[in-house]
Scaffold this motif. Sequence first.
Motif, short mmCIF file in Angstrom:
data_model
loop_
_atom_site.label_atom_id
_atom_site.label_comp_id
_atom_site.label_asym_id
_atom_site.label_seq_id
_atom_site.Cartn_x
_atom_site.Cartn_y
_atom_site.Cartn_z
N GLY A 41 28.13 34.97 30.23
CA GLY A 41 29.33 34.97 29.41
C GLY A 41 29.06 35.57 28.04
O GLY A 41 27.92 35.89 27.70
N PRO A 42 30.11 35.73 27.25
CA PRO A 42 31.51 35.56 27.67
C PRO A 42 32.00 36.80 28.43
O PRO A 42 31.73 37.92 28.02
N VAL A 43 32.70 36.57 29.51
CA VAL A 43 33.22 37.70 30.28
C VAL A 43 34.34 38.39 29.51
O VAL A 43 34.42 39.61 29.45
N TRP A 44 35.21 37.59 28.90
CA TRP A 44 36.26 38.07 28.02
C TRP A 44 36.10 37.39 26.66
O TRP A 44 35.37 36.39 26.55
N PRO A 45 36.78 37.90 25.63
CA PRO A 45 36.72 37.21 24.34
C PRO A 45 37.18 35.76 24.47
O PRO A 45 38.09 35.46 25.24
N GLY A 67 32.57 41.74 30.26
CA GLY A 67 33.40 42.48 31.21
C GLY A 67 33.04 42.12 32.64
O GLY A 67 31.93 41.70 32.94
N VAL A 68 33.99 42.30 33.53
CA VAL A 68 33.76 41.90 34.93
C VAL A 68 32.71 42.79 35.59
O VAL A 68 32.04 42.35 36.53
N GLU A 69 32.56 44.03 35.12
CA GLU A 69 31.57 44.90 35.75
C GLU A 69 30.16 44.34 35.62
O GLU A 69 29.32 44.51 36.52
N ARG A 70 29.89 43.65 34.51
CA ARG A 70 28.56 43.08 34.30
C ARG A 70 28.26 41.98 35.34
O ARG A 70 27.10 41.75 35.66
N GLY A 116 33.82 32.25 29.93
CA GLY A 116 34.20 32.89 28.68
C GLY A 116 35.49 33.66 28.79
O GLY A 116 35.51 34.75 29.38
N GLY A 117 36.58 33.09 28.28
CA GLY A 117 37.86 33.77 28.29
C GLY A 117 38.51 33.86 29.66
O GLY A 117 39.47 34.62 29.85
N ALA A 123 39.44 37.83 40.04
CA ALA A 123 38.73 39.09 39.77
C ALA A 123 37.25 38.85 39.53
O ALA A 123 36.42 39.71 39.88
N CYS A 124 36.91 37.71 38.94
CA CYS A 124 35.49 37.40 38.71
C CYS A 124 34.76 37.18 40.03
O CYS A 124 33.61 37.63 40.20
N ILE A 125 35.40 36.49 40.96
CA ILE A 125 34.79 36.28 42.28
C ILE A 125 34.62 37.62 42.99
O ILE A 125 33.55 37.92 43.55
#
Length: 208
Positions: free
Chosen positions: A121-125, A137-140, A157-158, A166-168
């Motif tokens: 994380g954080p994936v988003w702010p 970001g989800v690409e990571r 994260g966010g 989308a994360c899955i």
Amino acid sequence: MILPSRIYPVVDRAVWVDRLGGAGARLIQLRVKDLPADDLRAEVRMARAWASRHGVCLVLNDYWQLALDGGIDFIHLGQEDLDTADLAAIRRGGIRLGVSTHAPDELDRALSVGPDYVALGPVWPTKLKQMPWAPQGVERLGEWKRLVGPVPLVAIGGITLARAGACIAAGADCVSAVSDFIGAPDPEGQVRGWLAATADVPPSPHAQ
């Protein structure tokens, strides 16, 4: 190992383990800050009791000594906690371990201690706390999943209900949030929504 759920609420009081566990959450982290020692121990005992009642795998953040004393399933540690935690004692006590990561060197360190899951994380702010790291970001998530292999990957994260699937799909095995659960107008309904949103999402090829 396989985590018991694709969703992972993080809560600040034991009563949430009852509410969210009763709604179907099966993996919940208790992250309590700034409580006197006696009150903290009481919260941990209460959370463990609710977790037992609902069949929840309870994760305790930071307080590994209390996890050992209280028969907690899991402990979650940040990178700074790895400096002081007695990892050998944690393992001897049969407690499983999750570790936060935000950068490649932190991932290397986490994998070196044999974690039962790794969080990215954080994936988003996130507005919950100040973060020195830019959003991943989800690409990571796909990149991290390739690196961790069979170790479960938790995204945090966010993350909102709309973003969970989308994360899955990107590579996470599990998605975690704080405010999107305990700050929701209907927290129990939010659990059911997250469960539905992640149930039928096929895992990323990186998760195979």
